[in-house]
Write an enzyme that holds these catalytic residues in place. Sequence first.
Site, PDB file in Angstrom:
ATOM      1  N   ARG A  45       0.854  -1.201   0.000  1.00 45.34           N
ATOM      2  CA  ARG A  45       0.000   0.000   0.000  1.00 45.34           C
ATOM      3  C   ARG A  45       0.883   1.242   0.000  1.00 45.34           C
ATOM      4  O   ARG A  45       0.606   2.230  -0.669  1.00 45.34           O
ATOM      5  CB  ARG A  45      -0.962   0.011   1.203  1.00 45.34           C
ATOM      6  CG  ARG A  45      -1.678   1.339   1.371  1.00 45.34           C
ATOM      7  CD  ARG A  45      -2.959   1.299   2.208  1.00 45.34           C
ATOM      8  NE  ARG A  45      -2.906   0.399   3.334  1.00 45.34           N
ATOM      9  CZ  ARG A  45      -2.210   0.618   4.467  1.00 45.34           C
ATOM     10  NH1 ARG A  45      -1.499   1.715   4.608  1.00 45.34           N
ATOM     11  NH2 ARG A  45      -2.223  -0.272   5.435  1.00 45.34           N
ATOM     12  N   TYR A  97     -17.104  16.324 -15.178  1.00 45.49           N
ATOM     13  CA  TYR A  97     -17.521  14.924 -15.242  1.00 45.49           C
ATOM     14  C   TYR A  97     -18.611  14.667 -14.195  1.00 45.49           C
ATOM     15  O   TYR A  97     -18.505  15.146 -13.057  1.00 45.49           O
ATOM     16  CB  TYR A  97     -16.286  14.056 -14.971  1.00 45.49           C
ATOM     17  CG  TYR A  97     -16.578  12.583 -14.913  1.00 45.49           C
ATOM     18  CD1 TYR A  97     -16.933  11.891 -16.060  1.00 45.49           C
ATOM     19  CD2 TYR A  97     -16.495  11.884 -13.709  1.00 45.49           C
ATOM     20  CE1 TYR A  97     -17.211  10.534 -16.000  1.00 45.49           C
ATOM     21  CE2 TYR A  97     -16.765  10.530 -13.648  1.00 45.49           C
ATOM     22  CZ  TYR A  97     -17.127   9.862 -14.796  1.00 45.49           C
ATOM     23  OH  TYR A  97     -17.395   8.529 -14.739  1.00 45.49           O
ATOM     24  N   ASP A 169      -8.148  18.487 -14.389  1.00 51.16           N
ATOM     25  CA  ASP A 169      -8.449  17.121 -14.832  1.00 51.16           C
ATOM     26  C   ASP A 169      -8.082  17.073 -16.316  1.00 51.16           C
ATOM     27  O   ASP A 169      -8.755  17.661 -17.156  1.00 51.16           O
ATOM     28  CB  ASP A 169      -9.942  16.823 -14.601  1.00 51.16           C
ATOM     29  CG  ASP A 169     -10.338  15.411 -15.039  1.00 51.16           C
ATOM     30  OD1 ASP A 169      -9.684  14.859 -15.945  1.00 51.16           O
ATOM     31  OD2 ASP A 169     -11.312  14.866 -14.489  1.00 51.16           O
ATOM     32  N   LYS A 194      -9.399   5.898 -19.373  1.00 55.14           N
ATOM     33  CA  LYS A 194      -9.758   6.381 -20.702  1.00 55.14           C
ATOM     34  C   LYS A 194      -8.568   6.245 -21.654  1.00 55.14           C
ATOM     35  O   LYS A 194      -8.106   5.143 -21.875  1.00 55.14           O
ATOM     36  CB  LYS A 194     -10.270   7.824 -20.587  1.00 55.14           C
ATOM     37  CG  LYS A 194     -11.242   8.049 -19.419  1.00 55.14           C
ATOM     38  CD  LYS A 194     -12.564   7.295 -19.572  1.00 55.14           C
ATOM     39  CE  LYS A 194     -13.385   7.267 -18.288  1.00 55.14           C
ATOM     40  NZ  LYS A 194     -13.696   8.552 -17.686  1.00 55.14           N
TER      41      LYS A 194
HETATM   42  C1  LIG Z   1     -14.176   8.944 -16.376  1.00 56.34           C
HETATM   43  C2  LIG Z   1     -13.761  10.248 -15.855  1.00 56.34           C
HETATM   44  C3  LIG Z   1     -13.481  10.439 -14.501  1.00 56.34           C
HETATM   45  C4  LIG Z   1     -13.663   9.330 -13.480  1.00 56.34           C
HETATM   46  O1  LIG Z   1     -12.735   8.305 -13.671  1.00 56.34           O
HETATM   47  P1  LIG Z   1     -13.004   6.739 -13.313  1.00 56.34           P
HETATM   48  O2  LIG Z   1     -11.758   6.089 -13.771  1.00 56.34           O
HETATM   49  O3  LIG Z   1     -14.223   6.332 -14.084  1.00 56.34           O
HETATM   50  O4  LIG Z   1     -13.232   6.661 -11.853  1.00 56.34           O
HETATM   51  C5  LIG Z   1     -13.051  11.687 -14.093  1.00 56.34           C
HETATM   52  N1  LIG Z   1     -12.897  12.701 -14.963  1.00 56.34           N
HETATM   53  C6  LIG Z   1     -13.166  12.566 -16.282  1.00 56.34           C
HETATM   54  C7  LIG Z   1     -12.980  13.717 -17.202  1.00 56.34           C
HETATM   55  C8  LIG Z   1     -13.600  11.341 -16.773  1.00 56.34           C
HETATM   56  O5  LIG Z   1     -13.885  11.211 -18.078  1.00 56.34           O
END
Ligand SMILES: *Cc1c(COP(=O)(O)O)cnc(C)c1O
Length: 378
Positions: A45, A97, A169, A194
């Site tokens: 961890r 998001y 982000d 993604k």
């Molecule tokens: C999918 C997404 C998230 C969340 O991520 P997860 O891996 O699904 O928890 C946060 N920000 C954006 C822009 C996203 O497309």
Amino acid sequence: MKKKTQLIHGGIVGDKHTGAVTVPVYQVSTYKQDGVGNFAYEYSRTGNPTREALESLIADLEGGHAGFAFGSGMAAISAVMSLFKSGDHIILTDDVYGGTYRLMSKVLNRSNIEVTFVDTSNVEEVKNAIQENTVAIYVETPTNPLLKVTDLKEISAISKENELLFIVDNTFSTPYWQNPIELGADIILHSATKYLGGHSDVVAGLVVVNSQNLAEEVHFIQNSVGGILGPHDSWLLMRGIKTLGLRMEQTEKTTKKIVEFLLSRDDIETVYYPGIENHPGHHTHLKQATGFGGMISFDVGSGERAEKVLKETKFFTLAESLGAVESLISLPAKMTHASIPRKRRIELGITDGLIRASVGIEDADDLINDLKQALDHK
Ligand SMILES: *Cc1c(COP(=O)(O)O)cnc(C)c1O
């Protein structure tokens, strides 16, 4: 190193014990100590060599001081939000998001963390939202699903002037196209599920910070809260990242062709893509990113028609998520953004007929023909 080389040679490369050219999966929870307190790794961890290789790779790719890997994008975002305390106020992009909106408005509100959602593409709105207790500005650019663009340098200047933490982000652009730390951000977040992973086979989140101070704080939270990414998923993610450049270049080429096709049709109301010259964020995006990416949204007029189109596509798979080798298509109003109340959703421009597509790396003509037959289907 140029980006494409850095994707292969960045971070920690290979294994010093065996000479293996890739970092192995250290599937281990604990480590033998040579005497009490004498160890390189203590417990997975706290630290794991495979995760550490990924963490140093993302730090390199973003030009940051240190990286941290989490079990999902939301776990990464939650960890960063753990930097704040009751009474703090954060300004966020209004069409963040859906999961981030839910975290802020339904979970962190319990800890009295105050939030204001504003259109961060409008600098005046951001300035006006600053209060005595504001501690951070949190931006997504381009946004999901309307691909609104925020000027990162301008927001960075406002953050510095007011001594606020500037968080970005960067999921949509990825470090291949856009490096927010170079433009003044303090913390970068990724849903690595993604584009970074890119193959619809791993859920992961990453954080990159620009200072030793923040690195210590985020590592403390990562170890204390515990939402780490496991060694096998860390390895999968590194494997995905190696081809990020190839995938991003290919998806953008195809996306531009699809955008042309959509613009040529008179049965589509609006096409959202930052690469279109009259897109409101086009020029700002060009200043801060080297590519427009593979996300498009378009409005087919009604929710009823949108659902018909989504039923008919064959190569665009109806699914949540984005950024994969396979093309995905979705209806934000009923899927990713369903947790946003309808009234607010419509205010933001996320109409019932808005379709979002994530363009994969299939043949462009096949994808265009697929959309064409779906749109023409009676
Ligand atoms: C999918 C997404 C998230 C969340 O991520 P997860 O891996 O699904 O928890 C946060 N920000 C954006 C822009 C996203 O497309």
